[in-house]
Motif scaffolding. Structure first.
Motif, short mmCIF file in Angstrom:
data_model
loop_
_atom_site.label_atom_id
_atom_site.label_comp_id
_atom_site.label_asym_id
_atom_site.label_seq_id
_atom_site.Cartn_x
_atom_site.Cartn_y
_atom_site.Cartn_z
N ARG A 1 0.83 -1.20 0.00
CA ARG A 1 0.00 0.00 0.00
C ARG A 1 0.87 1.25 0.00
N ASN B 1 2.27 4.77 1.09
CA ASN B 1 2.31 5.40 2.40
C ASN B 1 2.67 6.87 2.28
N GLU C 1 4.63 -3.00 9.98
CA GLU C 1 3.52 -2.11 10.33
C GLU C 1 2.74 -2.60 11.54
N ARG D 1 4.65 8.76 4.23
CA ARG D 1 5.17 9.40 5.43
C ARG D 1 6.48 8.75 5.84
N SER D 2 6.37 7.65 6.56
CA SER D 2 7.58 6.99 7.03
C SER D 2 8.27 6.23 5.91
N THR D 3 7.47 5.71 4.99
CA THR D 3 8.00 4.93 3.86
C THR D 3 7.19 5.27 2.62
N ASP D 4 7.67 4.77 1.48
CA ASP D 4 6.90 4.94 0.25
C ASP D 4 5.75 3.95 0.17
N PHE D 5 6.01 2.72 0.66
CA PHE D 5 5.01 1.66 0.61
C PHE D 5 5.01 0.90 1.93
N ILE D 6 3.86 0.34 2.26
CA ILE D 6 3.76 -0.59 3.39
C ILE D 6 3.73 -1.99 2.81
N TYR E 1 10.21 0.45 1.86
CA TYR E 1 9.08 -0.40 2.23
C TYR E 1 9.05 -0.60 3.74
N ASP E 2 7.90 -0.32 4.35
CA ASP E 2 7.73 -0.58 5.79
C ASP E 2 7.50 -2.07 5.99
#
Length: 356
Positions: A79, A81, A155, A83-88, A151-152
């Protein structure tokens, strides 16, 4: 004396989906805890003894220490994101053995929140590799990262703790060590020094979560001490990880800014030049939840004295319809600015990637 890891987990019951040992990772985890009772369930998402069982509140911490769930991750999606990453990334686990009283994951899982390990790791790794390959080079820098798609990886849990249970996290670190143009990232409150023996080759960003020690003693239950997390930063940078800081959650109370001043000075005094040169941070003020507040009153009411402050908070309905509370508009903006200014004073050169 038992280690922190040994105190963290004493797995006595494993709930697992049917045929979980047909997956190599499932068989490995079962073999790691040979004395645990095995209970077959239809789905990792619907375990009557855990989910929706109000009586489990009294066993909140015991379930985290003694219960493990094994399941298959059915739906895979990365998904956006921003903020913290581009994608989760698709989760390789859910839940946690630690017991931070502000954690949002129990809102979705009911009255118990032990670790669930997803054992179809090969499918998840393959999906991530294909997804990263489709992105191509990152053409414009953003506040997440100037070069890589990030990528996170954690999560819904804490990867440092997950690594005590299975090799899923090591497989992810190995994947991002070799993927061009992509980087994994996870926040953690647990110092797992086994990770220092791996070879991340700069492909994984570890975000050590920090808050003032006095607050952490009340709110960050079963986690590594703040001083231990700060002391680990240089070691993780030396081992080949990128290390950022996650100032989260910022919990406002009388005297809160002075405590953060002291914490930031601890970081400044405890981190070497090599780590400081690559350091960045994110600042996240507390968002709490009415349902979680009620659950917490059943197992850790002392923490709610700090988390539930109607005099400072206002209601906010989330996109999923949850009734959350956050600090009042106007006040929060001023507090965010005060803490951001303090970071610039105490940690000059530490980029604030975002603050809210």
């Amino acid at each position: 004396m038992r280690t922190h890891a040994e105190r963290m987990l004493d797995v006595r019951t494993i709930f697992h989906e049917p045929g979980i040992d047909r997956f190599a990772r499932g068989a490995e985890v079962l073999a790691r805890f040979p004395d645990a009772e095995r209970v077959e369930v239809l789905s990792h998402q619907a375990i009557p003894a855990l989910h929706g069982n109000a009586g489990a509140v009294a066993d909140w911490v015991r379930n985290k220490r003694e219960v493990l769930v094994l399941g298959e991750k059915k739906s895979l999606a990365a998904r956006p994101n921003g903020r913290s990453t581009d994608f989760i990334a698709p989760s390789t686990s859910n839940g946690c053995a630690m017991a931070c009283s502000y954690c949002y994951v129990p809102r979705r899982k009911g009255y118990a929140n032990p670790i669930t390990v997803f054992v179809n790791i090969e499918r998840i790794l393959g999906y991530l590799e294909r997804h990263a390959g489709r992105q191509g080079p990152k053409t414009e820098p953003n506040q997440v990262d100037p070069v890589d798609w990030v990528y996170d990886l954690g999560e819904n849990g804490d990867c440092s703790v997950d690594a005590l249970v299975s090799d899923n996290v090591r497989d992810l670190v190995d994947l991002f060590a070799r993927l061009p143009g992509a980087r994994g990232s996870f926040a953690t409150k647990f110092v797992n020094r086994d990770l220092l023996t791996w070879d991340p080759r700069g492909g994984t960003r570890v975000r050590f979560s920090l808050m003032p020690e006095e607050q952490s003693k009340v709110l960050d239950l079963r986690t590594s001490r703040i001083a231990e997390r700060i002391a680990a930063i240089d070691d993780f940078v030396e081992a080949g990880y990128e290390v950022h800081l996650n100032f989260s959650p910022v919990v406002v109370h009388e005297g809160w800014l002075a405590q953060w001043d002291e914490l930031l000075q601890q970081v400044a005094d405890g981190v070497g030049q090599r780590a400081r040169a690559q350091l960045a941070c994110e600042i996240i003020f507390l968002t709490h939840n009415e349902q979680l507040h009620e659950v917490n009153l059943g197992w850790h009411p002392r923490g709610e004295d700090q988390l539930w402050r109607p005099d400072l908070q206002q209601p906010k309905v989330s996109q999923s319809g949850q009734r959350n509370v956050r600090y009042r508009t106007g006040w929060k903006g001023r507090w965010v600015g005060q803490l951001t200014d303090l970071v610039e004073q105490r940690l000059p050169g530490c980029r604030v990637r975002y603050a809210f």
